[in-house]
Motif scaffolding. Structure first.
Motif, mmCIF file in Angstrom:
data_model
loop_
_atom_site.group_PDB
_atom_site.id
_atom_site.type_symbol
_atom_site.label_atom_id
_atom_site.label_comp_id
_atom_site.label_asym_id
_atom_site.label_seq_id
_atom_site.Cartn_x
_atom_site.Cartn_y
_atom_site.Cartn_z
ATOM 1 N N PHE A 168 0.853 -1.189 0.000
ATOM 2 C CA PHE A 168 0.000 0.000 0.000
ATOM 3 C C PHE A 168 0.887 1.237 0.000
ATOM 4 C CE2 PHE A 168 0.329 -1.766 4.338
ATOM 5 C CZ PHE A 168 1.021 -0.764 4.977
ATOM 6 N N ASP A 169 0.302 2.354 -0.409
ATOM 7 C CA ASP A 169 0.988 3.632 -0.312
ATOM 8 C C ASP A 169 0.586 4.291 1.001
ATOM 9 O OD1 ASP A 169 2.228 3.407 -2.817
ATOM 10 O OD2 ASP A 169 0.437 4.155 -3.827
ATOM 11 N N ILE A 170 1.500 5.110 1.527
ATOM 12 C CA ILE A 170 1.256 5.786 2.801
ATOM 13 C C ILE A 170 1.093 7.284 2.567
ATOM 14 C CG2 ILE A 170 2.251 6.381 5.041
ATOM 15 C CD1 ILE A 170 3.678 3.688 5.035
ATOM 16 N N ILE A 171 0.011 7.850 3.098
ATOM 17 C CA ILE A 171 -0.175 9.298 3.083
ATOM 18 C C ILE A 171 0.347 9.846 4.409
ATOM 19 C CG2 ILE A 171 -1.841 11.181 2.940
ATOM 20 C CD1 ILE A 171 -1.781 9.636 0.381
ATOM 21 N N LYS A 172 1.095 10.958 4.302
ATOM 22 C CA LYS A 172 1.698 11.594 5.474
ATOM 23 C C LYS A 172 1.108 12.990 5.587
ATOM 24 C CE LYS A 172 6.311 13.367 6.600
ATOM 25 N NZ LYS A 172 7.501 12.731 7.159
ATOM 26 N N THR A 173 0.523 13.333 6.720
ATOM 27 C CA THR A 173 -0.157 14.621 6.813
ATOM 28 C C THR A 173 -0.176 15.128 8.264
ATOM 29 O OG1 THR A 173 -2.235 15.755 6.269
ATOM 30 C CG2 THR A 173 -2.413 13.462 6.944
ATOM 31 N N LYS A 174 -0.956 16.197 8.502
ATOM 32 C CA LYS A 174 -0.967 16.804 9.840
ATOM 33 C C LYS A 174 -1.828 16.018 10.808
ATOM 34 C CE LYS A 174 -0.441 21.474 8.013
ATOM 35 N NZ LYS A 174 -1.062 22.825 7.875
ATOM 36 N N ARG A 175 -1.455 16.100 12.084
ATOM 37 C CA ARG A 175 -2.218 15.405 13.112
ATOM 38 C C ARG A 175 -3.535 16.133 13.389
ATOM 39 N NH1 ARG A 175 2.472 14.972 17.538
ATOM 40 N NH2 ARG A 175 2.751 17.106 16.783
ATOM 41 N N ILE A 176 -4.425 15.422 14.062
ATOM 42 C CA ILE A 176 -5.791 15.904 14.279
ATOM 43 C C ILE A 176 -6.019 16.234 15.751
ATOM 44 C CG2 ILE A 176 -8.207 15.142 14.259
ATOM 45 C CD1 ILE A 176 -7.614 13.674 11.665
ATOM 46 N N GLY A 177 -6.745 17.353 15.984
ATOM 47 C CA GLY A 177 -7.221 17.624 17.344
ATOM 48 C C GLY A 177 -6.209 18.243 18.270
ATOM 49 N N ILE A 178 -5.158 18.877 17.729
ATOM 50 C CA ILE A 178 -4.145 19.497 18.587
ATOM 51 C C ILE A 178 -3.894 20.948 18.167
ATOM 52 C CG2 ILE A 178 -2.992 17.367 19.297
ATOM 53 C CD1 ILE A 178 -0.857 18.025 17.080
#
Length: 203
Positions: A168-178
């Motif tokens: 699978f490919d991995i998406i890298k992004t910003k964290r949630i709820g902080i």
DNA sequence: CCCATGATGCCCT
DNA sequence: GGGCATCATGGGT
């Protein structure tokens, strides 16, 4: 095959990526619940304003994160929900990976009861996609609560095992709820499996 | 789809 | 007493 404790000694961001595709298992008196990990977040400890252990904060709640790697750090949040983390790094370094979403693999009926008090076959399509697509939801579905805080993820009750080596490919992004975390809120420390219908949020 | 809001209790200052 | 690594719901677009 269960992951052994050394798996959690690598850089926390690396562990967060490598946990994708692995299988979280909860054995409740012989009833087996399983889900594939499809979304994680890395919390980088003392230098990370988003982490509970930022600045070396060491309270009763976060003490587990200062312990050895491969343990469950489970905390209660918003008065209603639990979140599950895997503690990383050697003793004394308080870092962890938040498990944010699962793809249900086994024990669908128990998960449906835990989440919606209905049989799986009676769930609406929205309820099926919402079974485990968030950190609080997956704990509810999997029957994970404070009792398991501090338990070994290489143990016999709540553990993580190898996946199927699917690609699978991995998406890298910003964290949630902080949003309170100043510059740390923009760190790219959230990872998910591209195309999975079971992630908590796109982006 | 998106956004706003209320629920609800533990933790820490 | 304030805040929180969330979720469900209800309304608008």
């Amino acid at each position: 095959m269960k992951l052994n404790d050394n798996f959690y000694l690598e850089n926390t961001e690396t562990v967060a990526r490598k946990l994708l595709g692995k299988i979280l298992v909860h054995n409740i008196n012989g009833n087996i619940l399983k889900g594939k990990i499809v979304e994680t977040e890395a919390y980088m400890g003392v230098t990370d304003k988003g982490a509970h252990s930022y600045g070396g904060r060491r309270t009763k709640r976060v003490e587990i994160m200062y312990g050895p790697p491969g343990r469950a750090y489970i905390y209660f949040i918003y008065g209603m929900y639990y979140c599950l983390n895997a503690v990383t790094q050697k003793e004394g370094i308080p870092e962890a990976v938040l498990i944010r979403a699962l793809e249900p693999l086994e024990g669908h009926d128990i998960m449906a009861l835990n989440r919606f008090n209905k049989e799986y076959k009676n769930l609406t399509s929205t309820q099926i996609t919402n079974l485990t697509n968030g950190p609080g939801k997956l704990c509810m579905a999997m029957g994970i609560d404070k009792k398991l805080n501090g338990s070994m993820l290489s143990g016999d009750t709540l553990y993580i095992e190898e996946g199927n080596n699917d690609k699978f490919d991995i998406i890298k992004t910003k964290r949630i709820g902080i949003d309170y975390a100043e510059e740390a809120k923009d760190f790219l420390l959230r990872f998910y499996i591209k195309g999975s219908p079971f992630i908590s949020k796109k982006g």
